[in-house]
Design an enzyme around this catalytic site. Structure first.
Site, PDB file in Angstrom:
ATOM      1  N   SER A 108       0.721  -1.152  -0.039  1.00 64.34           N
ATOM      2  CA  SER A 108       0.044   0.086  -0.033  1.00 64.34           C
ATOM      3  C   SER A 108       0.837   1.159  -0.035  1.00 64.34           C
ATOM      4  CB  SER A 108      -0.737  -0.047   1.104  1.00 64.34           C
ATOM      5  OG  SER A 108      -1.503   1.354   1.372  1.00 64.34           O
ATOM      6  N   TYR A 166      -1.713   0.043  10.705  1.00 68.95           N
ATOM      7  CA  TYR A 166      -1.764  -0.403   9.315  1.00 68.95           C
ATOM      8  C   TYR A 166      -0.216  -0.061   8.640  1.00 68.95           C
ATOM      9  CZ  TYR A 166      -3.738  -1.164   4.488  1.00 68.95           C
ATOM     10  OH  TYR A 166      -3.681  -1.544   3.201  1.00 68.95           O
TER      11      TYR A 166
HETATM   12  N1  LIG Z   1      -8.947  -1.016  -0.552  1.00 75.43           N
HETATM   13  C1  LIG Z   1      -7.901  -0.078  -0.576  1.00 75.43           C
HETATM   14  O1  LIG Z   1      -8.019   1.113  -0.155  1.00 75.43           O
HETATM   15  C2  LIG Z   1      -6.654  -0.665  -0.394  1.00 75.43           C
HETATM   16  C3  LIG Z   1      -5.424   0.424  -0.688  1.00 75.43           C
HETATM   17  C4  LIG Z   1      -4.160  -0.203  -0.510  1.00 75.43           C
HETATM   18  C5  LIG Z   1      -3.993  -1.512  -0.621  1.00 75.43           C
HETATM   19  N2  LIG Z   1      -4.862  -2.356  -0.199  1.00 75.43           N
HETATM   20  C6  LIG Z   1      -4.738  -3.781   0.128  1.00 75.43           C
HETATM   21  O2  LIG Z   1      -5.126  -4.559  -1.014  1.00 75.43           O
HETATM   22  C7  LIG Z   1      -5.549  -5.865  -0.375  1.00 75.43           C
HETATM   23  C8  LIG Z   1      -6.849  -6.298  -0.521  1.00 75.43           C
HETATM   24  O3  LIG Z   1      -7.491  -4.940  -0.241  1.00 75.43           O
HETATM   25  P1  LIG Z   1      -9.333  -5.018  -0.578  1.00 75.43           P
HETATM   26  O4  LIG Z   1      -9.626  -3.581  -0.403  1.00 75.43           O
HETATM   27  O5  LIG Z   1      -9.471  -5.774  -1.520  1.00 75.43           O
HETATM   28  O6  LIG Z   1      -9.951  -5.668   0.631  1.00 75.43           O
HETATM   29  P2  LIG Z   1     -11.197  -6.594   1.072  1.00 75.43           P
HETATM   30  O7  LIG Z   1     -12.375  -6.322   0.217  1.00 75.43           O
HETATM   31  O8  LIG Z   1     -11.269  -6.418   2.567  1.00 75.43           O
HETATM   32  O9  LIG Z   1     -10.477  -7.878   0.849  1.00 75.43           O
HETATM   33  C9  LIG Z   1      -9.452  -8.752   1.945  1.00 75.43           C
HETATM   34  C10 LIG Z   1      -9.312 -10.085   1.684  1.00 75.43           C
HETATM   35  O10 LIG Z   1      -8.353 -10.832   2.404  1.00 75.43           O
HETATM   36  C11 LIG Z   1      -8.961 -11.932   2.907  1.00 75.43           C
HETATM   37  N3  LIG Z   1      -8.416 -12.438   4.204  1.00 75.43           N
HETATM   38  C12 LIG Z   1      -8.711 -11.634   5.504  1.00 75.43           C
HETATM   39  N4  LIG Z   1      -8.142 -12.354   6.500  1.00 75.43           N
HETATM   40  C13 LIG Z   1      -8.067 -13.359   6.148  1.00 75.43           C
HETATM   41  C14 LIG Z   1      -7.326 -14.677   6.459  1.00 75.43           C
HETATM   42  N5  LIG Z   1      -6.927 -14.769   7.776  1.00 75.43           N
HETATM   43  N6  LIG Z   1      -7.011 -15.794   5.727  1.00 75.43           N
HETATM   44  C15 LIG Z   1      -7.281 -15.576   4.404  1.00 75.43           C
HETATM   45  N7  LIG Z   1      -7.772 -14.541   3.896  1.00 75.43           N
HETATM   46  C16 LIG Z   1      -8.040 -13.422   4.551  1.00 75.43           C
HETATM   47  C17 LIG Z   1     -10.518 -11.762   2.963  1.00 75.43           C
HETATM   48  O11 LIG Z   1     -11.044 -13.085   2.847  1.00 75.43           O
HETATM   49  P3  LIG Z   1     -11.864 -13.916   3.773  1.00 75.43           P
HETATM   50  O12 LIG Z   1     -12.600 -12.763   4.933  1.00 75.43           O
HETATM   51  O13 LIG Z   1     -12.940 -14.515   3.146  1.00 75.43           O
HETATM   52  O14 LIG Z   1     -11.023 -14.771   4.488  1.00 75.43           O
HETATM   53  C18 LIG Z   1     -10.766 -10.789   1.742  1.00 75.43           C
HETATM   54  O15 LIG Z   1     -11.095 -11.839   0.781  1.00 75.43           O
HETATM   55  C19 LIG Z   1      -5.261  -5.727   1.230  1.00 75.43           C
HETATM   56  O16 LIG Z   1      -4.024  -6.296   1.232  1.00 75.43           O
HETATM   57  C20 LIG Z   1      -5.147  -4.354   1.492  1.00 75.43           C
HETATM   58  O17 LIG Z   1      -4.395  -3.858   2.754  1.00 75.43           O
HETATM   59  C21 LIG Z   1      -6.201  -1.892  -0.093  1.00 75.43           C
END
Ligand SMILES: NC(=O)c1ccc[n+]([C@@H]2O[C@H](COP(=O)([O-])OP(=O)(O)OC[C@H]3O[C@@H](n4cnc5c(N)ncnc54)[C@H](OP(=O)(O)O)[C@@H]3O)[C@@H](O)[C@H]2O)c1
Length: 279
Positions: free
Chosen positions: A163, A176
């Site tokens: 990120s 974070y």
């Molecule tokens: N959205 C943003 O603004 C943003 C910006 C920069 C970086 N990111 C990064 O991009 C990535 C995805 O973000 P997103 O926005 O798509 O978030 P999201 O929709 O909340 O997705 C997070 C995913 O992580 C999985 N997860 C959480 N705990 C887990 C565990 N213990 N074991 C296996 N899977 C697990 C969840 O699946 P289950 O709950 O089904 O396990 C879910 O599929 C993350 O690393 C986040 O930090 C996001």
């Protein structure tokens, strides 16, 4: 016991003696956290790029819907339930991948997220624990488990979804940012350590991406607080934008290593500088 469901068109095969052998081996890509947001979009996109996509997360029902969509669009996908905070569960993921036909060429360490926006002096240790376990140690566990297969392919790629919070800190984002800085350090160190071996390491650093769950998870289900994150931002990035970046990095010729790709919406010039319109 791990339940794996593999779907999609059969690989081409040919009779050799009494054994049918695959003649066209589809490359395998593993996407963690594929049950929502960026992970789901990346799985869909990689399937259209021709990968057999292994989708891993805890919520199997959502993975099933994702796989149905990929398969009905003509792609190949396999569901593997995985909690990447568990060594045993991650070992199960690696074993399930080893049972599939085809070279393992791509791992997308996407699972992760944020919890809370409290200042360091008050933020619950449990929130930090969760963020380190999922973002940092989850990436470590899965990468360690799959590196042998990636190396054996002769052309592996490890993508780490960090990120912009992995590059700069902001108030309230201590836990974070610390976790994402650690993920960034993991990616950079891994690239140095793998130099000379056939595995490239790509770090993707998104700014604000409007996914359905990221802010909801951060604010413990508080939908108003979650929506306020994106209020007045004309066009935040969406999951497909990041999937596009990942697919582009992964489909460059293998000698081309995109070390780090920082991507923000036009309205976000820096972590603290977001253009918002309206009330
Ligand atoms: N959205 C943003 O603004 C943003 C910006 C920069 C970086 N990111 C990064 O991009 C990535 C995805 O973000 P997103 O926005 O798509 O978030 P999201 O929709 O909340 O997705 C997070 C995913 O992580 C999985 N997860 C959480 N705990 C887990 C565990 N213990 N074991 C296996 N899977 C697990 C969840 O699946 P289950 O709950 O089904 O396990 C879910 O599929 C993350 O690393 C986040 O930090 C996001």
């Amino acid at each position: 016991m791990i339940h794996i469901s593999q779907r999609g068109p059969a690989a081409d095969s040919v009779e050799v003696g009494k054994v049918r052998k695959n003649v066209r081996m589809t490359s395998i890509a593993i996407v963690t956290g594929a049950s929502s947001g960026i992970g789901a979009a990346t799985a869909r996109r990689l399937a259209t790029e021709g990968f057999h996509v292994v989708v891993a997360a805890r919520r199997v029902d959502r993975l099933g819907e994702l796989v149905d969509g990929i398969v009905s669009a003509g792609g190949r996908a396999t569901t593997v339930p995985c909690d990447l905070t568990s060594d045993e569960s991650v070992a199960g993921l690696a074993a399930a991948v080893a049972d599939l036909d085809g070279p393992v060429t791509l791992l997308v360490n996407n699972a992760g997220g944020a919890r809370g926006l409290d200042p360091v002096e008050r933020s619950p240790v449990a929130d930090w624990q969760w963020m380190f376990d999922v973002n940092v140690l989850g990436t470590l566990r899965v990468t360690q488990a799959l590196l042998p297969a990636l190396e054996a392919s002769g052309a592996g790629t490890v993508v780490v979804l960090s990120s912009t919070a992995g590059l700069i800190v902001y108030e309230g984002g201590g836990g974070y940012a610390a976790a994402k800085h650690a993920q960034t350090a993991l990616a950079e160190t891994l690239r140095l350590e793998l130099c000379g071996r056939p595995i490239r390491v790509v770090e993707i650093d998104p700014g604000m991406v409007h996914t359905e769950e990221f802010a909801l998870v951060r604010f413990d289900g508080d939908a108003d607080r979650a929506e306020a994150v994106y209020a007045g931002v004309a066009e935040p990035l969406v999951a497909d934008d990041i999937a596009d970046c990942i697919a582009w990095c992964a489909t460059r010729p293998h000698h081309v290593n995109i070390d780090r790709l920082v991507v923000r919406p036009l309205a976000q010039a820096a972590q603290h500088k977001v253009h918002r319109v309206g009330p």
